[in-house]
Motif scaffolding. Structure first.
Motif, PDB file in Angstrom:
ATOM      1  N   TYR A 107      13.426   6.250  32.544  1.00 44.17           N
ATOM      2  CA  TYR A 107      12.300   6.180  31.611  1.00 44.17           C
ATOM      3  C   TYR A 107      12.643   6.779  30.256  1.00 44.17           C
ATOM      4  N   ALA A 108      13.811   7.408  30.160  1.00 42.85           N
ATOM      5  CA  ALA A 108      14.255   7.899  28.857  1.00 42.85           C
ATOM      6  C   ALA A 108      14.675   6.746  27.952  1.00 42.85           C
ATOM      7  N   ALA A 109      14.976   5.581  28.537  1.00 45.02           N
ATOM      8  CA  ALA A 109      15.466   4.450  27.737  1.00 45.02           C
ATOM      9  C   ALA A 109      14.474   4.001  26.662  1.00 45.02           C
ATOM     10  N   PRO A 110      13.179   3.734  27.005  1.00 43.27           N
ATOM     11  CA  PRO A 110      12.260   3.324  25.930  1.00 43.27           C
ATOM     12  C   PRO A 110      12.030   4.422  24.907  1.00 43.27           C
ATOM     13  N   LEU A 111      12.071   5.684  25.346  1.00 44.38           N
ATOM     14  CA  LEU A 111      11.906   6.795  24.416  1.00 44.38           C
ATOM     15  C   LEU A 111      13.080   6.854  23.442  1.00 44.38           C
ATOM     16  N   LEU A 112      14.305   6.843  23.981  1.00 45.10           N
ATOM     17  CA  LEU A 112      15.494   6.904  23.137  1.00 45.10           C
ATOM     18  C   LEU A 112      15.608   5.666  22.265  1.00 45.10           C
ATOM     19  N   SER A 126       5.706   9.525  15.406  1.00 42.26           N
ATOM     20  CA  SER A 126       4.271   9.695  15.616  1.00 42.26           C
ATOM     21  C   SER A 126       4.010  10.741  16.690  1.00 42.26           C
ATOM     22  N   THR A 127       2.747  11.161  16.772  1.00 40.77           N
ATOM     23  CA  THR A 127       2.328  12.098  17.827  1.00 40.77           C
ATOM     24  C   THR A 127       2.520  11.469  19.203  1.00 40.77           C
ATOM     25  N   THR A 128       2.284  10.161  19.303  1.00 46.70           N
ATOM     26  CA  THR A 128       2.470   9.447  20.569  1.00 46.70           C
ATOM     27  C   THR A 128       3.896   9.602  21.069  1.00 46.70           C
ATOM     28  N   LEU A 129       4.850   9.529  20.150  1.00 42.21           N
ATOM     29  CA  LEU A 129       6.262   9.647  20.505  1.00 42.21           C
ATOM     30  C   LEU A 129       6.560  11.033  21.073  1.00 42.21           C
ATOM     31  N   VAL A 130       5.995  12.055  20.468  1.00 45.29           N
ATOM     32  CA  VAL A 130       6.214  13.425  20.941  1.00 45.29           C
ATOM     33  C   VAL A 130       5.619  13.614  22.337  1.00 45.29           C
ATOM     34  N   LEU A 131       4.383  13.110  22.542  1.00 46.39           N
ATOM     35  CA  LEU A 131       3.734  13.231  23.842  1.00 46.39           C
ATOM     36  C   LEU A 131       4.513  12.470  24.915  1.00 46.39           C
ATOM     37  N   ALA A 166       7.679  11.876  24.904  1.00 47.51           N
ATOM     38  CA  ALA A 166       8.908  12.632  25.170  1.00 47.51           C
ATOM     39  C   ALA A 166       8.638  13.767  26.156  1.00 47.51           C
ATOM     40  N   LEU A 167       7.508  14.446  25.986  1.00 49.54           N
ATOM     41  CA  LEU A 167       7.159  15.545  26.888  1.00 49.54           C
ATOM     42  C   LEU A 167       6.914  15.037  28.308  1.00 49.54           C
ATOM     43  N   LEU A 168       6.201  13.919  28.434  1.00 48.12           N
ATOM     44  CA  LEU A 168       5.912  13.359  29.750  1.00 48.12           C
ATOM     45  C   LEU A 168       7.185  12.899  30.460  1.00 48.12           C
ATOM     46  N   ILE A 169       8.030  12.184  29.735  1.00 48.32           N
ATOM     47  CA  ILE A 169       9.264  11.669  30.338  1.00 48.32           C
ATOM     48  C   ILE A 169      10.188  12.817  30.728  1.00 48.32           C
ATOM     49  N   SER A 170      10.282  13.824  29.874  1.00 44.99           N
ATOM     50  CA  SER A 170      11.115  14.994  30.184  1.00 44.99           C
ATOM     51  C   SER A 170      10.582  15.736  31.402  1.00 44.99           C
ATOM     52  N   ALA A 171       9.247  15.871  31.486  1.00 43.94           N
ATOM     53  CA  ALA A 171       8.633  16.559  32.626  1.00 43.94           C
ATOM     54  C   ALA A 171       8.869  15.786  33.916  1.00 43.94           C
ATOM     55  N   GLY A 172       8.738  14.466  33.839  1.00 40.44           N
ATOM     56  CA  GLY A 172       8.970  13.638  35.017  1.00 40.44           C
ATOM     57  C   GLY A 172      10.400  13.730  35.513  1.00 40.44           C
ATOM     58  N   ALA A 173      11.356  13.684  34.578  1.00 39.35           N
ATOM     59  CA  ALA A 173      12.767  13.786  34.955  1.00 39.35           C
ATOM     60  C   ALA A 173      13.087  15.159  35.521  1.00 39.35           C
TER      61      ALA A 173
END
Length: 288
Positions: free
Chosen positions: A244-249, A263-268, A270-277
């Motif tokens: 799931y890091a692929a769409p973020l990166l 954007s703020t959406t991008l930051v949020l 990133a936090l969700l994907i990092s937490a999931g991983a």
């Protein structure tokens, strides 16, 4: 090769797929199936050269035709379904459905012999999916009933790649060199479809040609070889969630290139994907 090293090698595919959108934008106006044929031909040719240089050609002769059929259907089927889905349904919504494949990998991997699926893997996958959804659905117009055929193809797309990745684990004795044949066969199947359905359009600029070559070398080339190593010998649940890091990166790459805005959406996301991983990594570490 250790399990952790194989997992790290598999994650290289995620990093390379993060460049898929950037290079695809740069390759315009080449149509999808033509781009598929060009890129897989490059990726397959590089693989065949590597196979010949390392003496791996002898290992290919003992591989069953069923394995080659399986791999070709996996690569070609995923991309054919993906392109078709995006033609029949809004790109954002279809893309989100197609991006169920990392979560499906996590769930399907629980059926593999010797693999243990923990709640942390599933919850981590769901959190990662939520983060990906924020990115993919940003600016979406909502799901439409008329696009149901496209949504159905997107779901088949996710099932195809998840099944290919998980079943590859059962083919652990099959050498990674076979991926070169998968790529060449995928290019060969894409070409007649392109000629039948599309008008041939070559890159108009040097940037366009470089983007096509970069796609063939990386996201539609090397990525499949390292992914093969990762799903066969690494931690497949962790790789699934980490995907799931692929769409973020990918979005970050577009921001750096000036093709998207932060954007703020991008930051949020990133936090969700990092937490999931992180949660999936913790579950994997606890299992060892």
């Amino acid at each position: 090769m250790t399990r952790s090293r194989a997992t790290s090698i598999g994650f290289i595919a995620v990093l390379l797929w993060a460049l898929l959108a950037l290079f695809t934008v740069g390759s315009a106006p080449v149509p999808p199936l033509q781009l598929n044929a060009m890129c897989f031909a490059i990726g397959g040719l590089i693989g065949l050269i590597w196979t010949w240089k390392t003496g791996g050609a002898a290992r290919l002769r003992g591989v069953s035709w069923k394995v080659y059929a399986f791999g070709t259907l996996g690569l070609f089927g995923y991309h054919a379904l993906y392109f078709s889905a995006l033609r029949l349904a809004p790109a954002a919504e279809a893309g989100l459905i197609a991006y169920l494949w990392p979560l499906l990998i996590v769930l399907f991997s629980g059926l593999l012999p010797g693999e243990k699926l923990f709640a942390g893997h599933i919850i981590g996958g769901l959190i990662g999916f939520a983060g990906a959804a924020l990115i993919v659905l940003n600016g979406a117009t909502g799901f439409q009933g008329s696009a149901l055929p496209g949504y159905g193809l997107a779901l088949l797309c996710a099932l195809t790649w998840a099944s290919y990745s998980v079943l590859s684990r059962r083919l652990g004795a099959v050498p990674t060199e076979t991926v070169a044949v998968f790529c060449i066969a995928t290019a060969a199947l894409s070409l007649p479809l392109h000629l039948a359905l599309e008008e041939t359009v070559w890159p108009a600029t040097t940037l366009g040609w470089l983007s096509c070559i970069a796609l063939g070398l990386g996201p539609v080339g090397l990525a499949f070889y390292v992914w093969d190593i990762g799903v066969k010998r690494g931690d497949i649940q962790l790789l699934g969630v980490a995907s799931y890091a692929a769409p973020l990166l990918s979005t970050l790459a577009l921001v750096v290139a000036g093709m998207a805005q932060p954007s703020t959406t991008l930051v949020l996301a990133a936090l969700l994907i990092s937490a999931g991983a992180a949660l999936a990594a913790y579950a994997s570490a606890k299992a060892t």
